[in-house]
Design a protein around this motif. Sequence first.
Motif, PDB file in Angstrom:
ATOM      1  N   UNK A 114      24.477  37.402  -7.170  1.00  0.00           N
ATOM      2  CA  UNK A 114      25.543  36.766  -6.401  1.00  0.00           C
ATOM      3  C   UNK A 114      25.021  35.655  -5.489  1.00  0.00           C
ATOM      4  N   UNK A 115      23.866  35.847  -4.886  1.00  0.00           N
ATOM      5  CA  UNK A 115      23.343  34.839  -3.960  1.00  0.00           C
ATOM      6  C   UNK A 115      22.326  33.976  -4.683  1.00  0.00           C
ATOM      7  N   UNK A 116      22.766  32.853  -5.175  1.00  0.00           N
ATOM      8  CA  UNK A 116      21.878  31.899  -5.836  1.00  0.00           C
ATOM      9  C   UNK A 116      22.535  30.530  -5.843  1.00  0.00           C
ATOM     10  N   UNK A 117      21.749  29.496  -6.060  1.00  0.00           N
ATOM     11  CA  UNK A 117      22.296  28.151  -6.039  1.00  0.00           C
ATOM     12  C   UNK A 117      21.308  27.133  -6.560  1.00  0.00           C
ATOM     13  N   UNK A 118      21.807  25.928  -6.779  1.00  0.00           N
ATOM     14  CA  UNK A 118      20.971  24.844  -7.276  1.00  0.00           C
ATOM     15  C   UNK A 118      21.269  23.587  -6.475  1.00  0.00           C
ATOM     16  N   UNK A 119      20.262  22.809  -6.261  1.00  0.00           N
ATOM     17  CA  UNK A 119      20.418  21.524  -5.575  1.00  0.00           C
ATOM     18  C   UNK A 119      19.518  20.515  -6.260  1.00  0.00           C
ATOM     19  N   UNK A 120      19.766  19.241  -5.970  1.00  0.00           N
ATOM     20  CA  UNK A 120      18.989  18.163  -6.588  1.00  0.00           C
ATOM     21  C   UNK A 120      18.589  17.177  -5.498  1.00  0.00           C
ATOM     22  N   UNK A 121      17.306  16.834  -5.460  1.00  0.00           N
ATOM     23  CA  UNK A 121      16.795  16.000  -4.376  1.00  0.00           C
ATOM     24  C   UNK A 121      17.458  14.627  -4.333  1.00  0.00           C
ATOM     25  N   UNK A 122      17.596  14.111  -3.111  1.00  0.00           N
ATOM     26  CA  UNK A 122      18.185  12.779  -2.921  1.00  0.00           C
ATOM     27  C   UNK A 122      17.111  11.708  -3.042  1.00  0.00           C
ATOM     28  N   UNK A 123      17.443  10.486  -2.673  1.00  0.00           N
ATOM     29  CA  UNK A 123      16.505   9.363  -2.834  1.00  0.00           C
ATOM     30  C   UNK A 123      15.260   9.517  -1.974  1.00  0.00           C
ATOM     31  N   UNK A 124      15.340  10.362  -0.952  1.00  0.00           N
ATOM     32  CA  UNK A 124      14.170  10.614  -0.098  1.00  0.00           C
ATOM     33  C   UNK A 124      13.438  11.888  -0.506  1.00  0.00           C
ATOM     34  N   UNK A 125      13.837  12.467  -1.641  1.00  0.00           N
ATOM     35  CA  UNK A 125      13.177  13.679  -2.117  1.00  0.00           C
ATOM     36  C   UNK A 125      13.591  14.941  -1.388  1.00  0.00           C
ATOM     37  N   UNK A 126      14.650  14.866  -0.585  1.00  0.00           N
ATOM     38  CA  UNK A 126      15.022  15.990   0.271  1.00  0.00           C
ATOM     39  C   UNK A 126      15.873  17.035  -0.446  1.00  0.00           C
ATOM     40  N   UNK A 127      15.711  18.284  -0.022  1.00  0.00           N
ATOM     41  CA  UNK A 127      16.606  19.366  -0.406  1.00  0.00           C
ATOM     42  C   UNK A 127      16.876  20.213   0.834  1.00  0.00           C
ATOM     43  N   UNK A 128      17.975  20.951   0.803  1.00  0.00           N
ATOM     44  CA  UNK A 128      18.293  21.860   1.899  1.00  0.00           C
ATOM     45  C   UNK A 128      19.308  22.882   1.406  1.00  0.00           C
ATOM     46  N   UNK A 129      19.108  24.143   1.768  1.00  0.00           N
ATOM     47  CA  UNK A 129      20.129  25.134   1.452  1.00  0.00           C
ATOM     48  C   UNK A 129      20.276  26.135   2.598  1.00  0.00           C
ATOM     49  N   UNK A 130      21.522  26.554   2.770  1.00  0.00           N
ATOM     50  CA  UNK A 130      21.856  27.530   3.807  1.00  0.00           C
ATOM     51  C   UNK A 130      22.122  28.874   3.144  1.00  0.00           C
ATOM     52  N   UNK A 131      21.539  29.928   3.703  1.00  0.00           N
ATOM     53  CA  UNK A 131      21.657  31.251   3.144  1.00  0.00           C
ATOM     54  C   UNK A 131      21.547  32.286   4.267  1.00  0.00           C
ATOM     55  N   UNK A 132      21.118  33.493   3.945  1.00  0.00           N
ATOM     56  CA  UNK A 132      20.779  34.499   4.953  1.00  0.00           C
ATOM     57  C   UNK A 132      19.372  35.017   4.625  1.00  0.00           C
ATOM     58  N   UNK A 133      18.723  35.588   5.627  1.00  0.00           N
ATOM     59  CA  UNK A 133      17.412  36.170   5.351  1.00  0.00           C
ATOM     60  C   UNK A 133      17.588  37.331   4.388  1.00  0.00           C
ATOM     61  N   UNK A 134      16.882  37.304   3.268  1.00  0.00           N
ATOM     62  CA  UNK A 134      17.017  38.397   2.299  1.00  0.00           C
ATOM     63  C   UNK A 134      16.366  39.665   2.841  1.00  0.00           C
TER      64      UNK A 134
END
Length: 216
Positions: A114-134
């Motif tokens: 249930x807790x999963x996701x995907x992101x793709x880096x922007x032009x500055x190579x950045x990624x970020x995701x919000x979650x909870x401590x597992x």
Amino acid sequence: MKDSIVGNLNRRSFLRNVSVFAVALPVFELGAFGLAGCNQARSLSRSGEAMQPGSVPWKTTIVADGEPGEPLILSGTIYAPDGRTPLEGINLFVYQTDATGRYTTSGGDNRNTRIHGVMRTDSAGRYEFRTIRPGSYPESRNPQHIHAYVSGPGYPEYWIDEYHFTDDPFVTEEMKGKAAKGNLSSILTLKRGADSIWRGVRDIQIERCSRNCTGR
């Protein structure tokens, strides 16, 4: 009758293709995302229609509002093999347990928990995701961790060392000694802000998969 048969075949083909790829559910922003192979992430809208590749965000939320647990935001930059050049368009797929240390899935496919996701880096190579401590696995000494996979054009998918946290009592000094140093370390020093959100930074130096390839 012929149209009905063709429709059923197309539907079965679509479901078979979708089942191959992991599906993420960033609730706050865009809905569900599928990781479509080594070199390209393909996203799905809430209606199940394919979205344009460029719509996969560099910043996402992988838990619902009110998810039990301590809020956590992880971010960083993905660099080329030279360790200096930020890379745009690199996919980062993550999955984890909930706060009780359980994967809320069935059939052993934890990537589709249930807790999963995907992101793709922007032009500055950045990624970020919000979650909870597992949580740690119940009745174990396994540290809290978040699984992660990297892929992109020219970089077939491979898994990287799990995200761990220095304040976890189950993270040993031996583990800390083997980890990379600085922001490239997979063992993150988290800081808790006035808003009660934990934050940590992990940069990633991409490589072409060797032992850790997934074959996707």
